[in-house]
Structures are given as structure tokens and as C-alpha cells.
Design a protein around this motif. Structure first.
Motif, PDB file in Angstrom:
ATOM      1  N   PHE A  16       0.828  -1.195   0.000  1.00 30.52           N
ATOM      2  CA  PHE A  16       0.000   0.000   0.000  1.00 30.52           C
ATOM      3  C   PHE A  16       0.871   1.258   0.000  1.00 30.52           C
ATOM      4  CE2 PHE A  16      -3.818  -2.331   1.306  1.00 30.52           C
ATOM      5  CZ  PHE A  16      -3.280  -3.434   1.958  1.00 30.52           C
TER       6      PHE A  16
ATOM      7  N   TYR B 130       0.042   5.075   1.423  1.00 26.26           N
ATOM      8  CA  TYR B 130      -0.867   5.997   2.087  1.00 26.26           C
ATOM      9  C   TYR B 130      -0.260   7.397   2.033  1.00 26.26           C
ATOM     10  CZ  TYR B 130      -3.690   2.270   4.232  1.00 26.26           C
ATOM     11  OH  TYR B 130      -4.534   1.207   4.453  1.00 26.26           O
TER      12      TYR B 130
ATOM     13  N   GLN C 113      -0.469  11.369   3.856  1.00 27.11           N
ATOM     14  CA  GLN C 113      -0.933  12.135   5.017  1.00 27.11           C
ATOM     15  C   GLN C 113      -0.700  13.615   4.744  1.00 27.11           C
ATOM     16  OE1 GLN C 113       1.111  11.425   8.807  1.00 27.11           O
ATOM     17  NE2 GLN C 113      -0.834  11.656   9.872  1.00 27.11           N
TER      18      GLN C 113
ATOM     19  N   GLU D 177      -3.811  15.919   9.159  1.00 28.68           N
ATOM     20  CA  GLU D 177      -4.856  14.941   8.864  1.00 28.68           C
ATOM     21  C   GLU D 177      -4.386  13.510   9.134  1.00 28.68           C
ATOM     22  OE1 GLU D 177      -6.745  17.589   5.194  1.00 28.68           O
ATOM     23  OE2 GLU D 177      -6.509  15.414   4.983  1.00 28.68           O
ATOM     24  N   GLY D 178      -5.326  12.571   9.012  1.00 32.34           N
ATOM     25  CA  GLY D 178      -4.983  11.166   9.141  1.00 32.34           C
ATOM     26  C   GLY D 178      -4.440  10.636   7.829  1.00 32.34           C
ATOM     27  N   LEU D 179      -4.375   9.322   7.722  1.00 32.78           N
ATOM     28  CA  LEU D 179      -3.839   8.689   6.518  1.00 32.78           C
ATOM     29  C   LEU D 179      -4.950   8.424   5.511  1.00 32.78           C
ATOM     30  CD1 LEU D 179      -1.519   5.981   8.117  1.00 32.78           C
ATOM     31  CD2 LEU D 179      -0.880   8.229   7.281  1.00 32.78           C
TER      32      LEU D 179
ATOM     33  N   LEU E 270      -5.694   6.271   1.963  1.00 33.66           N
ATOM     34  CA  LEU E 270      -5.184   5.264   1.048  1.00 33.66           C
ATOM     35  C   LEU E 270      -5.002   5.894  -0.325  1.00 33.66           C
ATOM     36  CD1 LEU E 270      -4.508   2.292   0.401  1.00 33.66           C
ATOM     37  CD2 LEU E 270      -6.925   2.017  -0.226  1.00 33.66           C
TER      38      LEU E 270
ATOM     39  N   LYS F 162      -3.013   0.576  -3.943  1.00 30.73           N
ATOM     40  CA  LYS F 162      -2.598  -0.700  -3.378  1.00 30.73           C
ATOM     41  C   LYS F 162      -2.374  -1.715  -4.484  1.00 30.73           C
ATOM     42  CE  LYS F 162      -7.174  -2.766  -2.721  1.00 30.73           C
ATOM     43  NZ  LYS F 162      -8.141  -3.356  -1.752  1.00 30.73           N
TER      44      LYS F 162
ATOM     45  N   PHE G 102       3.565   7.301   2.879  1.00 28.31           N
ATOM     46  CA  PHE G 102       3.965   6.107   3.618  1.00 28.31           C
ATOM     47  C   PHE G 102       3.744   4.861   2.764  1.00 28.31           C
ATOM     48  CE2 PHE G 102       4.614   7.785   7.853  1.00 28.31           C
ATOM     49  CZ  PHE G 102       3.842   8.936   7.876  1.00 28.31           C
TER      50      PHE G 102
ATOM     51  N   LYS H  28      -1.685  -7.060  10.193  1.00 33.64           N
ATOM     52  CA  LYS H  28      -1.489  -5.708  10.735  1.00 33.64           C
ATOM     53  C   LYS H  28      -0.552  -4.971   9.789  1.00 33.64           C
ATOM     54  CE  LYS H  28       2.285  -6.960  13.809  1.00 33.64           C
ATOM     55  NZ  LYS H  28       2.645  -7.394  15.156  1.00 33.64           N
ATOM     56  N   LEU H  29      -0.781  -3.686   9.620  1.00 35.37           N
ATOM     57  CA  LEU H  29       0.029  -2.897   8.699  1.00 35.37           C
ATOM     58  C   LEU H  29       1.400  -2.597   9.300  1.00 35.37           C
ATOM     59  CD1 LEU H  29      -2.620  -0.354   7.382  1.00 35.37           C
ATOM     60  CD2 LEU H  29      -1.313  -1.936   5.972  1.00 35.37           C
TER      61      LEU H  29
ATOM     62  N   PHE I 209       4.546  -0.118   8.488  1.00 34.60           N
ATOM     63  CA  PHE I 209       4.777   1.099   7.719  1.00 34.60           C
ATOM     64  C   PHE I 209       6.253   1.419   7.577  1.00 34.60           C
ATOM     65  CE2 PHE I 209       0.605   2.995   7.207  1.00 34.60           C
ATOM     66  CZ  PHE I 209      -0.153   2.399   8.190  1.00 34.60           C
TER      67      PHE I 209
END
Lengths: 113, 113
Positions: free
Chosen positions: B34, B36, B38, B42-44, B46, B49, B89, B100-101, B103
């Protein structure tokens, strides 16, 4: 469809206090994961919940805990806060299975003084 | 265990320049990969992918190809805009690690007008 929401967005606490953060996943999503983001450690996995059960956990002390409710909303709790807990806490949801893509909320920025 | 290595930033470019951010990974199994993004405060989000070797993910002019032979997933965009300024990321999820991701450290990109 509404995205992942997190409350509160910003929080200031003092050392020794505890804090509870809330996450509402995308409607229909049943898996919720939490991540901690700091400048020094980057993005680290905290834990994942699916159908109210924790099914994966990262390498964080027991002060970090979470739960998930029957409507898939999740909370994470940090007890006995330390200065190093200052971070952006991100919640991510995915529809169903673990292979699904995770969608992130805006995060809760926690500052511990 | 799983790990992701990204090229270090910051990266500063002029508008309409070509962007490439290198990403290599180590994984025991056959991960999904993936990118991502940011944006400040802000958040991440997508970005794109790929779930198997030779897949190409693309979105908003960005592309990345899953190269199993070189364990790479480099991000490219042919002509960047000021609005592409963000932190990028690279991440992977793997059945071995319960999806689980994991990074990379993130690459800060600044595009100047």
C-alpha cells in the motif's frame, strides 16, 4: 458513506491521568485497528478488534487497552499517562476480513504535559 | 519479521516535475502493498494498493508496481502539483503477521510553485 470518525480530535492531559479515545468505523466495517504515530517511532500498531474480540496486539505496555462494542465502535484507554504517550492516535477500519484494506480516521492528537 | 524501507526525505520538487519515492520490503509471506498519504494535520488516506506480484496500483496520477523479484513498490507521478505536498507512507500487510500494517518511516514531499 461517512468515513471513520474519531473523538476527540485534540486532547491535553497531565502525567498520571488516564484518557479514553473513541473511534466509529465506516458503516458495515467490523474490524477496527489502532495505531500510534510519533516523530521518533513512526507508525506503530497497537491492537485490532473484530466482533468485540481483540485478535491482534502490538508491543505496547498493559497501560494501553481497548475494547469494541456490538455496533463495532471502539475505544482505547491509556492509564497512568507518561510524557512519551504524546502522539497522534489513529484508528482504522476494514470491512470484514483481515485481507481487506484499512481506512483511517483523522486521528486524535494527545499531548501529555 | 516484516519491514518496509523508504527513501529518506525530505524531497523538494518544482511543479510539473517527476516524482519517485523508493520503497522496498521484507516479508515472510506474500504481502499486500500500500501507499498511504498524510496531508498536514490529517490522518492517513489510502492512495493505492497492489495485492499480488506485477499488479499496478494507480490513483490521482500516482502509480506503483508490485515487483516481487526486487521486493519493491516504488511510487511515481509524472507531473506533481503543489497540492501533492504531503507525507507518503509505504506499507505492507501479511497473513503471517495477522494482516497488521507495517509502515515505512514516511517521506515528506514538498512541491514548490
Amino acid at each position: 458513506k461517512a468515513g471513520v470518525t474519531q473523538t476527540p480530535r485534540y486532547l491535553i492531559k497531565t502525567r498520571g491521568q488516564q484518557v479514553t479515545l473513541s473511534c466509529s468505523p465506516i458503516s458495515g466495517h467490523r474490524s477496527v485497528s489502532w495505531y500510534q504515530q510519533t516523530p521518533g517511532q513512526g507508525l506503530q500498531f497497537l491492537f485490532e478488534y473484530f466482533s468485540e474480540t481483540q485478535r491482534n496486539k502490538g508491543n505496547f505496555p498493559g497501560r494501553f487497552s481497548g475494547r469494541q462494542f456490538s455496533n463495532s465502535r471502539s475505544e482505547m484507554n491509556v492509564s497512568t499517562l507518561e510524557l512519551g504517550d504524546s502522539a497522534l492516535y489513529l484508528c482504522a477500519s476494514s470491512p470484514r476480513d483481515r485481507v481487506e484494506t484499512q481506512y483511517f480516521g483523522p486521528g486524535t492528537r494527545l499531548l501529555v504535559l | 519479521g516484516d519491514s518496509v524501507t523508504q527513501m529518506e526525505g525530505p524531497v523538494t520538487l518544482s511543479e510539473e516535475a517527476f516524482l519517485t519515492i523508493n520503497c522496498t520490503y521484507t516479508a515472510t509471506g506474500y504481502p499486500s502493498l500500500f501507499w498511504y498519504v498524510q496531508y498536514p494535520g490529517e490522518g492517513l488516506q489510502l492512495l493505492l494498493k497492489a495485492t499480488k506480484a506485477d499488479d499496478k496500483g494507480s490513483n490521482k496520477g500516482f502509480e506503483a508496481t508490485y515487483r516481487k523479484e526486487t521486493t519493491s513498490f516504488h511510487l511515481e507521478k509524472g507531473s506533481v502539483q503543489v497540492s501533492d505536498s504531503a507525507v507518503y507512507f509505504c506499507a505492507l500487510s501479511d497473513r503471517i503477521n495477522d494482516y497488521k500494517l507495517s509502515f515505512g518511516a514516511g517521506t515528506t514531499v514538498t512541491v514548490r510553485a
